[in-house]
Design an enzyme around this catalytic site. Structure first.
Site, mmCIF file in Angstrom:
data_model
loop_
_atom_site.group_PDB
_atom_site.id
_atom_site.type_symbol
_atom_site.label_atom_id
_atom_site.label_comp_id
_atom_site.label_asym_id
_atom_site.label_seq_id
_atom_site.Cartn_x
_atom_site.Cartn_y
_atom_site.Cartn_z
ATOM 1 N N SER A 1 -16.791 28.432 6.660
ATOM 2 C CA SER A 1 -15.377 28.326 7.013
ATOM 3 C C SER A 1 -15.133 28.449 8.508
ATOM 4 C CB SER A 1 -14.579 29.416 6.292
ATOM 5 O OG SER A 1 -14.998 30.682 6.763
ATOM 6 N N TYR A 2 -16.188 28.626 9.292
ATOM 7 C CA TYR A 2 -16.121 28.771 10.753
ATOM 8 C C TYR A 2 -15.551 30.129 11.166
ATOM 9 C CZ TYR A 2 -15.932 23.740 9.744
ATOM 10 O OH TYR A 2 -16.119 22.489 9.203
ATOM 11 N N HIS A 3 -15.517 31.077 10.220
ATOM 12 C CA HIS A 3 -15.124 32.453 10.556
ATOM 13 C C HIS A 3 -16.418 33.263 10.639
ATOM 14 C CE1 HIS A 3 -11.555 31.352 7.689
ATOM 15 N NE2 HIS A 3 -11.486 30.697 8.832
ATOM 16 N N ASN A 4 -16.954 33.396 11.826
ATOM 17 C CA ASN A 4 -18.263 34.044 12.005
ATOM 18 C C ASN A 4 -18.133 35.184 13.003
ATOM 19 O OD1 ASN A 4 -18.721 30.741 12.219
ATOM 20 N ND2 ASN A 4 -19.722 31.736 10.499
ATOM 21 N N HIS B 1 -17.935 33.666 6.549
ATOM 22 C CA HIS B 1 -17.127 33.436 5.356
ATOM 23 C C HIS B 1 -17.645 32.204 4.607
ATOM 24 C CE1 HIS B 1 -13.127 35.754 6.170
ATOM 25 N NE2 HIS B 1 -13.957 36.432 5.407
#
Length: 608
Positions: free
Chosen positions: A538-541, A339
């Site tokens: 965003s650290y949404h991986n 993200h």
């Protein structure tokens, strides 16, 4: 009986009761200590990674007293760090916190220009609880089309109707209107709550969304578009991490649950095509444990990917280049999705300065006492207030999900946390905003904008065969130029929201980024320029151990999360998600782990 005798009898009875209580408590506490320093040879299940998914699996699998489970975590105990439970402390928990892996991506081309090394950090929790212990606690599930797309891609059994029971299973939602809502659950292990501190401009944000054409509705009800007050993984003023919710004192007393902390797993042990155990290091000593049933990898997007590659499961050519014997030729490390994220910040008017989460309000005696005594006030919040889901492209009618999501936050232009956590280069860019750096106590609000379904794809590869060396992470931010254009349109939309008649009365100044951009302010081209410098992860991986059909050559695991072509090994974490969700990832991964536990046990939740 004299008053003296009554008093003596009361003292004796009281003393006996107290002694009995402490004796019971001592016996109960001593009955089973799940934390191991020395390990038995065999367990039924070995779970690698005590993060978001691993803690859930440890709980659910040990509900059967006839199986033994070993949970291995590279970090330490959750309760050993007092800050993790306090929601407002989230900004201190990431880079260089001692409970983070400190991952960083490779230098990017034409983007991330304001970052040291031309790439942001990738925080990942290195503690029991993993990233559930260090994230911003935003509760967003994703929309119906996200999960239906998983099904269409070959993840049979993962449609929205299939996964909804598992969202409801873990949810204990405290919003009153959700108590009888078929989309929500009550009584689950994880408390979901509205913010205890609501800023006065939240209603204005929702009205601005309505004026832009988006209704105020339950954005966790499967809808494509809408605006809503935010909900968080917070209960009784505390972070609802997975060890907090799933590894309770009662669960830790199960005699079939064993936990090894500070255990760094180095590889999976295979016998032919079957996983039979793992090799790990604890106290500088390499040890091995074996499984009677399965090894379950829950090391997260980086950890599980790296461990499979080190163990000989991955692209044949990459493994042979490093002289790693090939166990299975699978596309491990491909399909990385991230993200893209950007901040828009404003200073607020003086009359509402007490509604801003900053250094002043968080450290005041009033905030500290409210939190310690009542579990109320600013320390119960990460700053999250509300969210919106909207579309920006010309073909948006044909797109089944929102292309952008935004979060309204009650913190302002303090850049300290961003330079520390995102790795902005302070020498080349000493201030994020014109007129900065601003006082850390400056009152304000911010909108975080996120591109929900980027077309760009990255990868993760081994750099060496040393398990302690970080792998190479190539996010390929904005590799597809359509991502940059749509993200810029999303920033323009967010800016227009702040300028609306509803939010404008609360805003003193919208802060402009301090870079040279030869374009008209707030034009799409202007935001493309800003994004190429300051856009962060965003650290949404997700995606590097993609779930898909058994005959899908791009998949690593099947719909039961078993590694294709192998026996006795599954992957249960964000790496198996085949396509990005329109949300933060904590809620979907909690669902995924709950559902995976039933796959392993061979039972399924009711659809009622």
């Amino acid at each position: 009986m004299s008053s003296t005798s009554k008093f003596e009898l009361a003292v004796k009875c009281g003393t006996s009761l107290i002694a009995s209580y402490f004796a019971y408590k001592f016996v109960f506490r001593q009955a089973h200590n799940p934390y191991l320093d020395t390990f038995a040879t065999n367990f039924d299940y070995v779970i690698v990674g005590g993060g978001t998914a691993g803690c859930i699996l440890a709980n659910r699998l040990t509900e059967d007293p006839n199986v033994t489970v070993l949970l291995l975590e590279a970090g330490g105990k959750y309760e050993d760090n007092a800050n993790v439970a306090v929601p407002a402390a989230v900004g201190t928990l990431q880079i260089d916190s001692g409970i983070d892996w400190n991952y960083k991506g490779l230098p990017q081309k034409d983007v991330c220009k304001a970052f040291k090394g031309l790439c942001p950090y990738w925080p990942r929790g290195k503690i029991l609880g993993g990233s559930s212990a260090i994230n911003y606690m935003v509760y967003m599930r994703g929309c119906k089309a996200d999960f239906d797309a998983w099904q269409e891609l070959g993840a049979d059994g993962w449609s929205y109707d299939d996964v909804l029971p598992y969202f409801k299973k873990y949810e204990n939602n405290t919003r009153p209107e959700f108590r009888d809502d078929p989309q929500h659950g009550i009584g689950g292990p994880v408390t979901i709550s509205d913010s205890l501190v609501e800023a006065p401009y939240v209603d204005a944000f929702l009205k601005a969304g309505e004026e832009a054409g988006y209704p105020t509705c339950d954005i966790n009800g499967g809808v494509k578009n809408g605006f809503d007050r935010g909900q968080s993984f917070v209960g009784n003023g505390k972070r609802q991490s997975t060890p907090e919710c799933y590894l309770t004192p009662e669960v830790l007393q199960r005699k079939n649950l064993f936990i090894g902390v500070d255990c760094y797993v180095r590889k999976v042990i295979f016998q032919g095509k079957r996983a039979i155990g793992v090799e790990f290091m604890k106290n500088q000593k390499i040890q091995s444990v074996y499984c009677n049933r399965e090894v379950v990898l829950s090391g997260g997007i980086v950890g599980s990917t790296q461990l499979l590659l080190l163990s000989g499961v991955g692209p044949r050519s990459d493994l042979e280049d490093l002289n790693i014997p090939v166990v299975a030729d699978l596309p491990v490390g491909h399909n990385l999705q991230s993200h893209h994220c950007m901040l828009l910040s404003a200073s607020t008017t003086d009359d509402i300065e007490d509604y801003s989460l900053n250094k002043k309000t968080a450290s005041s005696w009033s905030s500290l006492l409210k939190y310690i005594i009542f579990k109320e006030g600013f320390l119960t919040s990460s700053g999250y207030q509300a969210s919106g889901l909207f579309n920006v492209s010309e073909e948006s009618e044909d797109i089944p999900w929102a292309e952008m999501l935004i979060h309204l936050m009650c913190f302002g232009p303090d850049q300290t946390v961003y330079y520390k956590n995102f790795s902005y280069d302070e020498k080349r860019y000493p201030a994020m905003y014109i007129g900065g750096p601003h006082d850390p106590s400056t009152a304000g609000l911010s909108i975080i904008a996120i591109l929900s379904h980027p077309k760009s794809r990255g990868w993760i590869k081994l750099k060496t065969t040393n398990p302690e060396d970080q792998p190479e992470i190539q996010p390929n931010y904005f590799q597809d130029k359509a991502d940059l254009r749509n993200m810029a349109k999303g920033m323009q939309f967010a800016h227009n929201l702040l300028c609306s008649k509803h939010l404008k009365p609360y805003i003193k100044e919208i802060h402009k980024y301090d870079i040279e951009c030869p374009y008209e302010y707030n034009s799409v081209e202007y935001w493309e320029c800003v994004l190429s410098h300051f856009c962060y992860d965003s650290y949404h991986n997700i995606g590097t151990c993609k779930m898909g059909a058994e005959n899908d050559d791009s998949a690593v695991v099947d719909p039961n999360l078993r590694v294709r072509g192998l026996q006795g090994i599954r992957v249960v974490d964000a790496s198996v998600v085949p396509l990005m969700v329109t949300s933060n990832t904590y809620a979907p991964i909690t669902m995924l782990a709950e559902k995976a536990a039933d796959h392993i046990k061979g039972v399924f939740a009711s659809t009622r």
